[in-house]
Scaffold this motif. Structure first.
Motif, PDB file in Angstrom:
ATOM      1  N   GLY A 158       0.774  -1.231   0.000  1.00 24.14           N
ATOM      2  CA  GLY A 158       0.000   0.000   0.000  1.00 24.14           C
ATOM      3  C   GLY A 158       0.806   1.282   0.000  1.00 24.14           C
ATOM      4  O   GLY A 158       0.226   2.375   0.042  1.00 24.14           O
ATOM      5  N   VAL A 159       2.135   1.215  -0.056  1.00 21.70           N
ATOM      6  CA  VAL A 159       2.951   2.427  -0.006  1.00 21.70           C
ATOM      7  C   VAL A 159       2.935   3.153  -1.353  1.00 21.70           C
ATOM      8  O   VAL A 159       2.556   2.593  -2.384  1.00 21.70           O
ATOM      9  CB  VAL A 159       4.404   2.101   0.401  1.00 21.70           C
ATOM     10  N   ASP A 160       3.383   4.402  -1.342  1.00 23.08           N
ATOM     11  CA  ASP A 160       3.485   5.159  -2.594  1.00 23.08           C
ATOM     12  C   ASP A 160       4.685   4.721  -3.419  1.00 23.08           C
ATOM     13  O   ASP A 160       4.640   4.709  -4.654  1.00 23.08           O
ATOM     14  CB  ASP A 160       3.614   6.661  -2.296  1.00 23.08           C
ATOM     15  N   LEU A 161       5.775   4.384  -2.744  1.00 23.25           N
ATOM     16  CA  LEU A 161       7.011   3.944  -3.395  1.00 23.25           C
ATOM     17  C   LEU A 161       7.704   2.973  -2.469  1.00 23.25           C
ATOM     18  O   LEU A 161       7.784   3.208  -1.253  1.00 23.25           O
ATOM     19  CB  LEU A 161       7.931   5.142  -3.678  1.00 23.25           C
ATOM     20  N   LEU A 162       8.228   1.886  -3.033  1.00 27.81           N
ATOM     21  CA  LEU A 162       8.922   0.877  -2.237  1.00 27.81           C
ATOM     22  C   LEU A 162      10.407   0.883  -2.561  1.00 27.81           C
ATOM     23  O   LEU A 162      10.805   0.653  -3.703  1.00 27.81           O
ATOM     24  CB  LEU A 162       8.343  -0.516  -2.510  1.00 27.81           C
ATOM     25  N   ALA A 194       0.526  -3.449  -6.941  1.00 29.44           N
ATOM     26  CA  ALA A 194       1.924  -3.233  -6.577  1.00 29.44           C
ATOM     27  C   ALA A 194       2.329  -1.776  -6.765  1.00 29.44           C
ATOM     28  O   ALA A 194       1.945  -1.135  -7.744  1.00 29.44           O
ATOM     29  CB  ALA A 194       2.825  -4.126  -7.427  1.00 29.44           C
ATOM     30  N   PRO A 195       3.122  -1.228  -5.847  1.00 25.26           N
ATOM     31  CA  PRO A 195       3.601   0.152  -5.992  1.00 25.26           C
ATOM     32  C   PRO A 195       4.834   0.194  -6.897  1.00 25.26           C
ATOM     33  O   PRO A 195       5.474  -0.834  -7.137  1.00 25.26           O
ATOM     34  CB  PRO A 195       3.990   0.529  -4.559  1.00 25.26           C
ATOM     35  N   PRO A 196       5.213   1.376  -7.382  1.00 24.95           N
ATOM     36  CA  PRO A 196       6.516   1.514  -8.046  1.00 24.95           C
ATOM     37  C   PRO A 196       7.628   1.198  -7.044  1.00 24.95           C
ATOM     38  O   PRO A 196       7.439   1.343  -5.829  1.00 24.95           O
ATOM     39  CB  PRO A 196       6.550   2.984  -8.468  1.00 24.95           C
ATOM     40  N   VAL A 197       8.769   0.771  -7.543  1.00 23.76           N
ATOM     41  CA  VAL A 197       9.874   0.386  -6.662  1.00 23.76           C
ATOM     42  C   VAL A 197      11.160   1.070  -7.107  1.00 23.76           C
ATOM     43  O   VAL A 197      11.248   1.589  -8.228  1.00 23.76           O
ATOM     44  CB  VAL A 197      10.075  -1.145  -6.651  1.00 23.76           C
ATOM     45  N   LEU A 200      10.403  -3.788 -13.953  1.00 26.72           N
ATOM     46  CA  LEU A 200       9.736  -3.200 -12.809  1.00 26.72           C
ATOM     47  C   LEU A 200       9.395  -1.747 -13.103  1.00 26.72           C
ATOM     48  O   LEU A 200      10.111  -1.063 -13.841  1.00 26.72           O
ATOM     49  CB  LEU A 200      10.638  -3.263 -11.569  1.00 26.72           C
ATOM     50  N   CYS A 201       8.327  -1.274 -12.500  1.00 26.82           N
ATOM     51  CA  CYS A 201       7.934   0.132 -12.612  1.00 26.82           C
ATOM     52  C   CYS A 201       8.762   0.931 -11.605  1.00 26.82           C
ATOM     53  O   CYS A 201       8.748   0.642 -10.405  1.00 26.82           O
ATOM     54  CB  CYS A 201       6.445   0.276 -12.321  1.00 26.82           C
TER      55      CYS A 201
END
Length: 390
Positions: free
Chosen positions: A110-114, A137-140, A199-200
């Motif tokens: 649930g985070v904005d960015l990992l 999935a968040p962007p990483v 990956l994003c």
């Protein structure tokens, strides 16, 4: 990001453990045990803390979310940033397996960015978790902490990861490739990275290391020309530390020696040939071989990325650098790169990421790069922590 951003952190605490030990990777419990027995020190947690420290300094009020223990909490506590914990299901995480990484990523969906700290193997595990999450999935963004960092989803340094996370705009993302190697084959000298997926990531190309460019298209004669020039410059009585790579191995051949492709070797010039002092050394042995002896470093450039230090040659540690360079004497560093490799950088500087930012900064400026027989050029080199300043 605007408002109170939420940034997640996952750390692979054993990433990079095998680097200084000369084990060419950290995958597998036996390799990790061997590295620890050889005196290796975990560094992923410290590098993750550097990223978080930079993030929260540039964007106060950021909410950091992480998982217990070595997989995140310890690093955030070291950084001094406030944080909240999320406990993954199924009994939590032990911290060293691929499944631990996947569970941690899922818990932080649930985070904005990992942010994740590790190497290519960790990136692969993160990608597996992202695929399982589907559209949730968040962007990483990767914090480089592994032995091999060939994938394009990593920032050039922990500090750069913090800068990018602080300025992340969810509307501006890009796809970055994840590649990985078979470490057992890699230890046998077989380099065959394969594309695992993408990956994003934040759209911050200047701060990302980019995917390692292969050297298969380089003419053998080009490497041999570079090697001839290096040998012509060698002097008796000096110990030369040859880093990993096809070009540095060509130097060994030019001396009549069987040096390693992926290890760090120490050689001396003797008459018309050379003497192999030690092959495939670990950091501790290398430090002993160069301490109190006049030595020089012979390192090649990673194509497409520009790294000279800190990627695949962690045996050349800060204390080894200090012993060889005698306080930052750049004349004791020979950098090797074909013209094609330099062209692939498109004007970006060479990078140093030894783990000691102050020492890396001392190397900053310009260095002579040997590009062929009787051919060289002057090229800019800087600390990876300074390459992206936001």
């Amino acid at each position: 990001m605007t408002g109170a951003a939420v940034v997640g952190l996952v750390v692979n605490p054993v990433a990079g453990l095998g680097g200084a030990a000369g084990l060419k990777g950290s995958d597998g419990v036996e390799v990790q045990r061997a590295a620890l027995a050889m005196g290796a020190t975990p560094r992923a947690g410290e590098r993750a803390a550097r990223a978080v420290r930079t993030l929260t300094a540039r964007r106060p009020g950021t909410r950091v979310l992480t998982v217990p223990g070595r997989m995140g909490e310890d690093s955030v506590r070291t950084s001094g940033a406030p944080y909240d914990l999320v406990r993954p299901p199924s009994g939590g995480v032990a911290g060293t397996s691929a499944e631990d990484t996947r569970r941690a990523v899922a818990a932080l969906a649930g985070v904005d960015l990992l942010l994740f700290a590790g190497g290519d193997g960790t990136a692969r595990d993160v990608l597996d978790a992202v695929r399982a999450l589907g559209g949730q999935a968040p962007p990483v963004l990767g914090v480089p902490a592994g032995v091999k960092v060939y994938s394009g989803c990593f920032a050039v340094s922990p500090a750069a990861a913090g800068f990018v996370a602080a300025e992340f705009d969810p509307a501006r993302t890009a796809e970055a490739e994840v590649v990985d190697l078979d470490e057992d084959a890699y230890r046998r000298g077989l380099v065959s990275p394969r594309l695992y997926g993408s990956l994003c990531v934040p759209a911050a190309r200047a701060a990302l290391s980019g995917r390692k460019a292969g050297s298969s298209g380089v003419e053998p004669a080009t490497a041999e020309g570079v090697a001839r020039e290096v040998v012509a410059r060698m002097r008796p009585g000096i110990r030369y530390v040859l880093g990993p790579g096809a070009t540095t191995r060509a130097v060994g051949r030019a001396l009549g020696l069987a040096t390693t492709l992926l290890g760090v070797d120490v050689v001396e010039r003797v008459h018309e040939g050379g003497r192999l002092v030690a092959a495939d050394v670990a950091e501790a042995e290398l430090f002993g071989l160069v301490s109190g002896r006049e030595s020089e470093l012979v390192l090649s450039v990673i194509g497409g990325q520009g790294f000279v230090l800190g990627r695949g040659n962690q045996q050349v540690s800060p204390r080894v650098l200090d012993a060889v360079l005698d306080g930052g004497h750049s004349g004791r560093l020979l950098v090797l790169a074909t013209q094609q490799k330099l062209a692939s950088l498109k004007g970006r500087p060479l990078l140093a990421d030894s783990g000691d930012e102050d020492l890396d900064k001392k190397l900053g400026g310009h260095v002579q790069v040997i590009t062929g027989y009787r051919e060289s050029t002057i090229y800019r080199i800087c600390a990876a922590s300074e390459e992206f300043d936001g």
